[in-house]
Design a protein around this motif. Structure first.
Motif, short mmCIF file in Angstrom:
data_model
loop_
_atom_site.label_atom_id
_atom_site.label_comp_id
_atom_site.label_asym_id
_atom_site.label_seq_id
_atom_site.Cartn_x
_atom_site.Cartn_y
_atom_site.Cartn_z
N ASN A 95 6.80 -39.89 -54.33
CA ASN A 95 5.40 -38.83 -54.55
C ASN A 95 4.92 -38.99 -55.71
OD1 ASN A 95 3.65 -37.10 -52.79
ND2 ASN A 95 4.93 -35.39 -53.46
N VAL A 96 4.82 -39.56 -56.69
CA VAL A 96 4.44 -40.18 -57.67
C VAL A 96 2.76 -40.14 -57.88
CG1 VAL A 96 4.52 -42.87 -57.58
CG2 VAL A 96 4.52 -41.44 -59.24
N LYS A 97 2.27 -39.44 -58.84
CA LYS A 97 1.21 -39.54 -58.70
C LYS A 97 0.92 -40.54 -59.69
CE LYS A 97 -2.04 -36.93 -62.48
NZ LYS A 97 -1.86 -35.31 -63.07
N VAL A 98 -0.40 -41.44 -59.08
CA VAL A 98 -1.37 -42.24 -58.97
C VAL A 98 -2.22 -42.37 -59.93
CG1 VAL A 98 0.54 -43.25 -57.16
CG2 VAL A 98 -1.66 -43.25 -56.57
N GLY A 99 -2.73 -41.37 -59.97
CA GLY A 99 -4.17 -41.52 -60.23
C GLY A 99 -4.72 -39.77 -59.73
N SER A 100 -5.85 -39.76 -60.38
CA SER A 100 -6.50 -38.29 -60.05
C SER A 100 -8.55 -38.78 -60.02
CB SER A 100 -6.48 -37.54 -60.79
OG SER A 100 -5.50 -37.28 -61.29
N ALA A 101 -8.67 -38.11 -59.09
CA ALA A 101 -10.30 -38.65 -58.61
C ALA A 101 -11.09 -36.80 -58.53
CB ALA A 101 -10.94 -39.39 -57.59
N TRP A 102 -12.21 -37.12 -58.86
CA TRP A 102 -13.22 -35.64 -59.00
C TRP A 102 -13.89 -35.37 -57.72
CZ3 TRP A 102 -13.45 -31.74 -61.73
CH2 TRP A 102 -12.82 -31.51 -63.41
N VAL A 103 -14.18 -35.31 -56.42
CA VAL A 103 -14.52 -34.81 -55.48
C VAL A 103 -15.68 -34.15 -55.93
CG1 VAL A 103 -14.73 -35.28 -53.08
CG2 VAL A 103 -11.83 -36.16 -54.35
N LEU A 104 -17.49 -34.44 -54.70
CA LEU A 104 -17.96 -33.79 -54.91
C LEU A 104 -19.39 -34.58 -53.82
CD1 LEU A 104 -20.57 -34.73 -57.89
CD2 LEU A 104 -18.23 -36.44 -57.71
N SER A 105 -19.94 -33.17 -53.38
CA SER A 105 -20.99 -33.40 -52.71
C SER A 105 -22.02 -33.92 -52.93
CB SER A 105 -20.82 -32.62 -51.64
OG SER A 105 -21.77 -33.05 -50.72
N GLN A 106 -22.37 -35.59 -52.69
CA GLN A 106 -23.98 -35.60 -53.09
C GLN A 106 -24.54 -36.31 -51.47
OE1 GLN A 106 -23.51 -39.22 -55.52
NE2 GLN A 106 -22.72 -37.84 -57.45
N GLY A 107 -25.97 -35.35 -51.27
CA GLY A 107 -26.67 -36.05 -49.97
C GLY A 107 -25.88 -36.10 -48.55
N GLY A 108 -25.26 -34.98 -48.71
CA GLY A 108 -23.93 -34.56 -47.74
C GLY A 108 -22.73 -35.74 -47.27
N GLN A 109 -22.45 -36.23 -48.41
CA GLN A 109 -21.83 -37.76 -47.97
C GLN A 109 -20.88 -36.78 -49.47
OE1 GLN A 109 -21.85 -41.03 -47.60
NE2 GLN A 109 -22.28 -40.44 -45.53
N LEU A 110 -19.52 -37.00 -48.99
CA LEU A 110 -18.50 -36.61 -50.23
C LEU A 110 -17.85 -38.09 -51.28
CD1 LEU A 110 -15.34 -34.86 -48.36
CD2 LEU A 110 -16.99 -33.44 -50.57
#
Ligand code: FES
Length: 186
Positions: A95-110
């Motif tokens: 359970n080690v942190k491998v990275g991070s991401a910004w998640v957002l919806s664009q045109g109904g798609q994640l």
């Protein structure tokens, strides 16, 4: 003059039944020693050579659970930290942190964008007032779709693969080369 008999034979003969027995015993002891050494050193050599024969790093490159779909899809990007088990040579870290991401919806798609700045690898934040992403290290600014708007970053934010299932959104975290105009795996 007094003659001293050898160990081989009371009469001092070196070749004979005693000598043959000693040679046989020594050969047997030698063979046994080689066998014992091989049985001990063989597994040790296999163990030590493991990282040379196999890819021993896991975690990055796999789809990692980011959260349920209800977490995403609002009008603001959501930052997620991605955790996985990691095997590095002989060590397994859970359970080690491998990275991070910004998640957002664009045109109904994640869509998921890496938080790693393509310039020199600093973390990319979100400025809610400006509705833009930015990297404070050398002041690169990115639009909501990740395109670079200003600053030294040579390309836009790196897109990550997203798997959106009914119950779970997963992201495949990857690192990319820094300082290049195109997104190339590191
Ligand atoms: S590391 Fe982000 S602008 Fe330099």
């Amino acid at each position: 003059m007094v003659s001293i008999p050898s160990d081989d034979d009371p009469d001092g003969n070196t070749a004979g039944p005693h000598s043959s027995r000693r040679t046989l015993l020594m050969a047997s002891a030698g063979a046994l020693g080689v066998g014992v050494a091989a049985s001990v050193l063989g597994p040790v050599a296999v163990f030590l050579g493991h990282p040379l024969r196999h890819d021993t790093t896991e975690g990055e490159g796999d789809f990692i659970a980011a959260g349920p779909p209800s977490m995403f899809g609002g009008d603001k990007p959501v930052k997620v930290d991605l955790y996985a088990d990691r095997v590095d040579a002989w060590n397994r870290v859970l359970n080690v942190k491998v990275g991070s991401a910004w998640v957002l919806s664009q045109g109904g798609q994640l869509v998921a964008l890496s938080t790693v700045c393509p310039h020199l690898g600093c973390g990319i934040d979100y400025d809610a007032a400006a509705s833009k992403f930015y990297c404070a290290c050398h002041k690169s600014w990115f639009s909501m779709d990740g395109a670079v708007e200003s600053g030294p970053s040579p390309r836009g934010m790196d897109a990550l693969e997203v798997k959106a299932e009914e119950q779970l959104v997963s992201i495949r975290f990857q690192r990319f080369k820094m300082g290049t105009k195109t997104q190339e795996p590191a």
